[in-house]
Scaffold this motif. Structure first.
Motif, short mmCIF file in Angstrom:
data_model
loop_
_atom_site.label_atom_id
_atom_site.label_comp_id
_atom_site.label_asym_id
_atom_site.label_seq_id
_atom_site.Cartn_x
_atom_site.Cartn_y
_atom_site.Cartn_z
N SER A 10 -14.67 43.67 -32.13
CA SER A 10 -13.52 44.09 -31.55
C SER A 10 -14.42 45.40 -31.50
O SER A 10 -15.24 46.26 -31.78
CB SER A 10 -12.84 44.26 -32.98
N SER A 12 -13.04 48.26 -31.78
CA SER A 12 -13.14 49.28 -32.77
C SER A 12 -14.34 49.30 -33.81
O SER A 12 -13.82 50.48 -35.07
CB SER A 12 -11.41 48.73 -34.18
N ASP A 13 -14.83 48.18 -33.40
CA ASP A 13 -16.07 48.79 -34.56
C ASP A 13 -17.50 49.28 -34.56
O ASP A 13 -18.17 49.55 -34.71
CB ASP A 13 -17.08 47.44 -34.62
N ARG A 40 -11.64 35.31 -31.86
CA ARG A 40 -10.89 34.91 -30.86
C ARG A 40 -11.48 34.62 -29.44
O ARG A 40 -10.96 33.86 -29.01
CB ARG A 40 -10.87 36.63 -31.04
#
Ligand code: RP5
Length: 167
Positions: A10, A12-13, A40
């Motif tokens: 993601s 966010s990583d 996903r």
């Protein structure tokens, strides 16, 4: 020289992977970074892994948090070395991701680094490429010598702090 493919579960990583990118930049190694999730976007994960070797990548770094199956899934579809980075996201602070990444079944290895270990992941990738590249090896020796110097500096500072205790 071979490139490094960095796959994150993601966006966010990404903060952890910034550490990897700065190491790769320092060693002059080209890297591409993509978001691709084992859960996903599983088809895309398989495709990216299958195509990586033909696209000129020598090592894949895969970073994910929570039930981090991404590095293992990538490793299932390629013979390139895969380095997994457990990300400290969620209530278990990355221990879930660490166990998911390190506990691969026999036959499909993933090299796991520390939780949020973007720097070590990149250094390990450089070391793998350096097996066939003496210029990179020299740069790694220089890096290690800098590490040594930094410890020597720490010892000098420590010594003077201890001496100050007696004043
Ligand atoms: C994992 O879930 C990702 O690698 C990330 O660490 C975590 C949270 O993802 P987001 O909800 O922020 O997209 O698959």
């Amino acid at each position: 020289m071979k490139k490094i493919l960095i796959i994150i579960g993601s966006d966010s990583d990404f903060p952890v992977i910034k550490d990897s990118l700065s190491i790769l930049k320092r060693f002059g190694i080209e890297a591409d970074t993509i978001v691709c999730s084992a859960h996903r976007t599983p088809d895309q994960a398989a495709k990216s892994a299958r195509e990586a070797k033909d696209k000129g990548y020598g090592v894949i770094i895969a970073a994910a948090g929570l039930a981090a199956h991404l590095p293992g899934v990538i490793a299932a579809y390629t013979t390139l070395p895969v380095i997994g980075v457990p990300i400290a996201s969620g209530p278990l602070n990355g221990t879930d991701a660490l166990y998911s990444i390190v506990q691969m079944p026999s036959g499909v290895p993933v090299a796991a680094v520390t939780i949020d270990g973007g720097t070590n992941a990149a250094l390990l990738a450089v070391q793998i490429l350096a097996v066939e590249n003496s210029e990179l090896s020299e740069k790694l020796y220089a890096y290690k010598s800098e590490l040594r110097s930094s410890v020597e500096r720490k010892n000098m500072v420590l010594k003077s702090r201890i001496a100050d205790l007696d004043k």
